[in-house]
Design a protein around this motif. Structure first.
Motif, PDB file in Angstrom:
ATOM      1  N   VAL A   4       0.819  -1.215   0.000  1.00 39.89           N
ATOM      2  CA  VAL A   4       0.000   0.000   0.000  1.00 39.89           C
ATOM      3  C   VAL A   4       0.853   1.267   0.000  1.00 39.89           C
ATOM      4  O   VAL A   4       0.583   2.216  -0.742  1.00 39.89           O
ATOM      5  CB  VAL A   4      -0.968  -0.003   1.200  1.00 39.89           C
ATOM      6  CG1 VAL A   4      -1.639   1.352   1.345  1.00 39.89           C
ATOM      7  CG2 VAL A   4      -2.015  -1.085   1.022  1.00 39.89           C
ATOM      8  N   GLY A   5       1.901   1.310   0.833  1.00 37.34           N
ATOM      9  CA  GLY A   5       2.758   2.488   0.878  1.00 37.34           C
ATOM     10  C   GLY A   5       3.411   2.775  -0.455  1.00 37.34           C
ATOM     11  O   GLY A   5       3.450   3.926  -0.923  1.00 37.34           O
ATOM     12  N   GLY A   6       3.938   1.734  -1.101  1.00 41.91           N
ATOM     13  CA  GLY A   6       4.570   1.905  -2.403  1.00 41.91           C
ATOM     14  C   GLY A   6       3.585   2.313  -3.479  1.00 41.91           C
ATOM     15  O   GLY A   6       3.929   3.064  -4.400  1.00 41.91           O
ATOM     16  N   CYS A   7       2.357   1.825  -3.365  1.00 44.37           N
ATOM     17  CA  CYS A   7       1.310   2.250  -4.290  1.00 44.37           C
ATOM     18  C   CYS A   7       1.113   3.765  -4.187  1.00 44.37           C
ATOM     19  O   CYS A   7       0.978   4.460  -5.194  1.00 44.37           O
ATOM     20  CB  CYS A   7       0.008   1.518  -3.973  1.00 44.37           C
ATOM     21  SG  CYS A   7      -1.412   2.016  -4.969  1.00 44.37           S
ATOM     22  N   GLY A   8       1.137   4.280  -2.952  1.00 44.30           N
ATOM     23  CA  GLY A   8       0.985   5.717  -2.748  1.00 44.30           C
ATOM     24  C   GLY A   8       2.142   6.511  -3.309  1.00 44.30           C
ATOM     25  O   GLY A   8       1.945   7.581  -3.904  1.00 44.30           O
ATOM     26  N   VAL A   9       3.370   6.011  -3.134  1.00 43.71           N
ATOM     27  CA  VAL A   9       4.546   6.688  -3.685  1.00 43.71           C
ATOM     28  C   VAL A   9       4.450   6.727  -5.212  1.00 43.71           C
ATOM     29  O   VAL A   9       4.664   7.768  -5.845  1.00 43.71           O
ATOM     30  CB  VAL A   9       5.846   5.986  -3.252  1.00 43.71           C
ATOM     31  CG1 VAL A   9       7.051   6.646  -3.924  1.00 43.71           C
ATOM     32  CG2 VAL A   9       6.010   6.005  -1.745  1.00 43.71           C
ATOM     33  N   ALA A  10       4.130   5.576  -5.804  1.00 45.51           N
ATOM     34  CA  ALA A  10       4.041   5.505  -7.259  1.00 45.51           C
ATOM     35  C   ALA A  10       2.966   6.446  -7.792  1.00 45.51           C
ATOM     36  O   ALA A  10       3.180   7.147  -8.796  1.00 45.51           O
ATOM     37  CB  ALA A  10       3.748   4.068  -7.689  1.00 45.51           C
ATOM     38  N   GLU A  11       1.824   6.499  -7.124  1.00 43.69           N
ATOM     39  CA  GLU A  11       0.747   7.375  -7.593  1.00 43.69           C
ATOM     40  C   GLU A  11       1.154   8.841  -7.492  1.00 43.69           C
ATOM     41  O   GLU A  11       0.758   9.666  -8.322  1.00 43.69           O
ATOM     42  CB  GLU A  11      -0.527   7.112  -6.803  1.00 43.69           C
ATOM     43  CG  GLU A  11      -1.778   7.644  -7.455  1.00 43.69           C
ATOM     44  CD  GLU A  11      -2.072   6.982  -8.802  1.00 43.69           C
ATOM     45  OE1 GLU A  11      -2.631   7.671  -9.676  1.00 43.69           O
ATOM     46  OE2 GLU A  11      -1.733   5.788  -8.990  1.00 43.69           O
ATOM     47  N   SER A  12       1.956   9.173  -6.486  1.00 44.64           N
ATOM     48  CA  SER A  12       2.468  10.534  -6.360  1.00 44.64           C
ATOM     49  C   SER A  12       3.324  10.894  -7.571  1.00 44.64           C
ATOM     50  O   SER A  12       3.201  11.983  -8.150  1.00 44.64           O
ATOM     51  CB  SER A  12       3.286  10.680  -5.073  1.00 44.64           C
ATOM     52  OG  SER A  12       2.508  10.426  -3.927  1.00 44.64           O
ATOM     53  N   VAL A  13       4.210   9.980  -7.956  1.00 45.53           N
ATOM     54  CA  VAL A  13       5.068  10.204  -9.123  1.00 45.53           C
ATOM     55  C   VAL A  13       4.226  10.324 -10.383  1.00 45.53           C
ATOM     56  O   VAL A  13       4.428  11.239 -11.204  1.00 45.53           O
ATOM     57  CB  VAL A  13       6.085   9.052  -9.264  1.00 45.53           C
ATOM     58  CG1 VAL A  13       6.839   9.156 -10.585  1.00 45.53           C
ATOM     59  CG2 VAL A  13       7.060   9.051  -8.094  1.00 45.53           C
ATOM     60  N   LEU A  14       3.281   9.419 -10.555  1.00 40.51           N
ATOM     61  CA  LEU A  14       2.453   9.422 -11.762  1.00 40.51           C
ATOM     62  C   LEU A  14       1.630  10.706 -11.866  1.00 40.51           C
ATOM     63  O   LEU A  14       1.437  11.248 -12.960  1.00 40.51           O
ATOM     64  CB  LEU A  14       1.538   8.203 -11.772  1.00 40.51           C
ATOM     65  CG  LEU A  14       2.239   6.837 -11.801  1.00 40.51           C
ATOM     66  CD1 LEU A  14       1.216   5.713 -11.763  1.00 40.51           C
ATOM     67  CD2 LEU A  14       3.150   6.706 -13.012  1.00 40.51           C
ATOM     68  N   THR A  15       1.158  11.208 -10.733  1.00 40.71           N
ATOM     69  CA  THR A  15       0.397  12.458 -10.741  1.00 40.71           C
ATOM     70  C   THR A  15       1.271  13.622 -11.201  1.00 40.71           C
ATOM     71  O   THR A  15       0.839  14.464 -11.997  1.00 40.71           O
ATOM     72  CB  THR A  15      -0.173  12.752  -9.343  1.00 40.71           C
ATOM     73  OG1 THR A  15      -0.987  11.654  -8.916  1.00 40.71           O
ATOM     74  CG2 THR A  15      -1.007  14.018  -9.342  1.00 40.71           C
ATOM     75  N   ALA A  16       2.507  13.666 -10.691  1.00 35.81           N
ATOM     76  CA  ALA A  16       3.429  14.728 -11.101  1.00 35.81           C
ATOM     77  C   ALA A  16       3.738  14.644 -12.597  1.00 35.81           C
ATOM     78  O   ALA A  16       3.786  15.672 -13.295  1.00 35.81           O
ATOM     79  CB  ALA A  16       4.712  14.644 -10.285  1.00 35.81           C
ATOM     80  N   THR A  18       0.458   4.796   3.593  1.00 33.62           N
ATOM     81  CA  THR A  18       0.298   3.739   4.597  1.00 33.62           C
ATOM     82  C   THR A  18      -0.857   4.046   5.543  1.00 33.62           C
ATOM     83  O   THR A  18      -1.292   3.168   6.298  1.00 33.62           O
ATOM     84  CB  THR A  18       1.594   3.564   5.417  1.00 33.62           C
ATOM     85  OG1 THR A  18       2.039   4.855   5.868  1.00 33.62           O
ATOM     86  CG2 THR A  18       2.685   2.944   4.577  1.00 33.62           C
ATOM     87  N   ASN A  19      -1.365   5.265   5.510  1.00 33.54           N
ATOM     88  CA  ASN A  19      -2.560   5.581   6.297  1.00 33.54           C
ATOM     89  C   ASN A  19      -3.758   4.760   5.847  1.00 33.54           C
ATOM     90  O   ASN A  19      -4.785   4.731   6.522  1.00 33.54           O
ATOM     91  CB  ASN A  19      -2.901   7.073   6.160  1.00 33.54           C
ATOM     92  CG  ASN A  19      -1.910   7.963   6.863  1.00 33.54           C
ATOM     93  OD1 ASN A  19      -0.727   7.908   6.568  1.00 33.54           O
ATOM     94  ND2 ASN A  19      -2.374   8.775   7.793  1.00 33.54           N
ATOM     95  N   ALA A  20      -3.613   4.051   4.716  1.00 34.07           N
ATOM     96  CA  ALA A  20      -4.704   3.195   4.237  1.00 34.07           C
ATOM     97  C   ALA A  20      -5.124   2.178   5.279  1.00 34.07           C
ATOM     98  O   ALA A  20      -6.280   1.745   5.308  1.00 34.07           O
ATOM     99  CB  ALA A  20      -4.278   2.482   2.958  1.00 34.07           C
ATOM    100  N   TRP A  21      -4.191   1.799   6.139  1.00 32.47           N
ATOM    101  CA  TRP A  21      -4.566   0.804   7.148  1.00 32.47           C
ATOM    102  C   TRP A  21      -5.548   1.381   8.151  1.00 32.47           C
ATOM    103  O   TRP A  21      -6.379   0.660   8.697  1.00 32.47           O
ATOM    104  CB  TRP A  21      -3.318   0.260   7.844  1.00 32.47           C
ATOM    105  CG  TRP A  21      -2.530  -0.565   6.877  1.00 32.47           C
ATOM    106  CD1 TRP A  21      -1.302  -0.302   6.370  1.00 32.47           C
ATOM    107  CD2 TRP A  21      -2.965  -1.767   6.231  1.00 32.47           C
ATOM    108  NE1 TRP A  21      -0.933  -1.255   5.450  1.00 32.47           N
ATOM    109  CE2 TRP A  21      -1.938  -2.166   5.350  1.00 32.47           C
ATOM    110  CE3 TRP A  21      -4.124  -2.530   6.298  1.00 32.47           C
ATOM    111  CZ2 TRP A  21      -2.038  -3.301   4.566  1.00 32.47           C
ATOM    112  CZ3 TRP A  21      -4.223  -3.660   5.519  1.00 32.47           C
ATOM    113  CH2 TRP A  21      -3.191  -4.040   4.658  1.00 32.47           C
TER     114      TRP A  21
END
Length: 391
Positions: free
Chosen positions: A165-177, A324-327
């Motif tokens: 989940v944490g890595g998904c958030g990092v990747a989505e941040s990059v993709l958004t930029a 990681t706040n997804a939890w």
């Protein structure tokens, strides 16, 4: 900046090593923040991380959600997690801070510690759970605990959902930029420092989105291939600390010194290992356009100012690694114990947050970090007014 609510230093009677706990603030009497273990961990480091956790919780505040933002906290132990004495030290630390874990501090894995190791040590220290302090805030504690246990049991292509989940958030941040800048995903190159929980998951999601991972650094050095590394093979060949077995490398892969990832020919850098890894000297070697802070506090302020002056955008940790706040979303019942729900909610939340922060930064003519801090600092009083706090 206000002083933290609690700041304590513990000295182990057997080894003389030190551990720290900092509670930045409480919301409804509870705070949240992981427990890290690394050689050289300091009280100042843990204090900064605790403040960052308060801001991360505030940035994900949604008045319509069941999830209630918690206060920020952090724990740290000054020891190499590979040291044979590290596990016993972890258990003794948890016994020392047991009153806080029981009453107000919810914690879990962070740098140097996996969740299974934390859970095992928590049990040995006589605690019910590393997140037991939040249980009184739940409408149905047994259902919430069952939901979270089910989520932790989910695996996606051999990796636990809790690690992804944490890595998904990092990747989505990059993709958004990238999307905001009109840069296509396919062929965009990325270099990562660290292939542990956060770095490994980030590498997987970015590779599957079409980016080319050209460099990965671990404790043994940097593995690089301008044509692209086989991310799945590297993930399968890593140990519990994210170190890759070099026997898995392909003929086109090269081994370079540990800091070679900094100067890799890539558009995106992802520091996903230790804090303070990019200072003024290191930033001068960087040619990337974006730095996404998957690790906590990897870019020093002086370095960030220099990077900003030459057009390099630092996507800050307080935003990028907050997925990681997804939890908490799972625990409170906003989403179920399902990988599809977790990834969809994380992507939606992170994309909205990154877009908000970058829009604010452009409007204010400032850095993404300052924009994120401004948004969080506006929300903290709103949260305090609605739920109360103990400072």
């Amino acid at each position: 900046m206000t002083s933290p609510l609690v700041s304590l230093t513990w000295t182990d009677h057997l080894t003389g090593r030190r551990g720290y706990l900092v509670v930045d603030r409480l919301v409804r009497g509870v705070c949240s923040g992981g427990l890290r273990m690394r050689d050289g961990c300091t009280l100042d480091e843990v204090t900064g991380l605790a403040r960052g956790m308060s801001r991360k919780e505030a940035l994900h505040y949604d008045p319509a959600a069941r999830h209630v933002p918690l206060g920020g906290a952090k724990g740290g132990i000054d020891c190499d997690p590979r040291d044979p004495e590290s596990y016993g030290l972890l258990v003794r630390y948890l016994r020392a801070v047991r009153p806080y874990v029981e009453s107000c501090w919810t914690t879990g894995e962070d740098l140097g510690l996996s969740q299974d190791v934390v859970d095992r040590a928590v049990t040995e220290a006589g605690l019910v759970s590393s997140i037991q302090a939040v249980h009184p805030l739940l409408d149905d504690e047994s259902a919430a605990r069952r939901r979270l246990a089910d989520a932790f049991a989910v695996e996606v292509d051999g990796i636990g959902l809790d690690e992804l989940v944490g890595g998904c958030g990092v990747a989505e941040s990059v993709l958004t930029a990238l999307d905001r800048a009109g840069v296509p995903h396919d062929g965009t190159r990325v270099a990562l420092q660290g292939l542990g929980t956060m770095g490994g998951a980030t590498a997987r999601f970015l590779a599957r989105a079409g980016l080319t991972v050209v460099a990965v650094a671990d404790v043994k050095g940097t593995i690089t291939n301008p044509a692209g590394l086989d991310v799945e093979a590297l993930l399968a060949a890593r140990d519990a600390h994210g170190t890759v077995d070099r026997r898995a490398l392909r003929p086109g892969d090269r081994e370079l010194p540990g800091d070679a990832w900094l100067s890799a020919e890539a558009e995106v850098l992802v520091p996903a290992a230790v804090s303070y890894s990019i200072g003024p000297d290191e930033q001068a070697r960087i040619t990337a356009r974006w730095i996404a802070e998957a690790a906590n506090m990897p870019v020093l302020p002086e370095a960030e100012a220099l990077l900003h002056a030459r057009g390099v955008s630092v996507l800050p940790d307080v935003v990028v690694n907050s997925g990681t706040n997804a939890w908490w979303w799972t625990l409170f019942g906003d989403i179920g114990a399902d990988a599809g729900e977790a990834f969809a909610h994380t992507r939606r939340s992170m994309r909205a947050l990154v877009d908000l922060v970058l829009t604010r930064a452009e409007a204010d003519g400032t850095t993404p970090r300052r924009a994120a801090h401004a948004i969080a600092d506006q929300r903290l009083p709103v949260i305090a007014e609605r739920f109360g706090q103990h400072r």
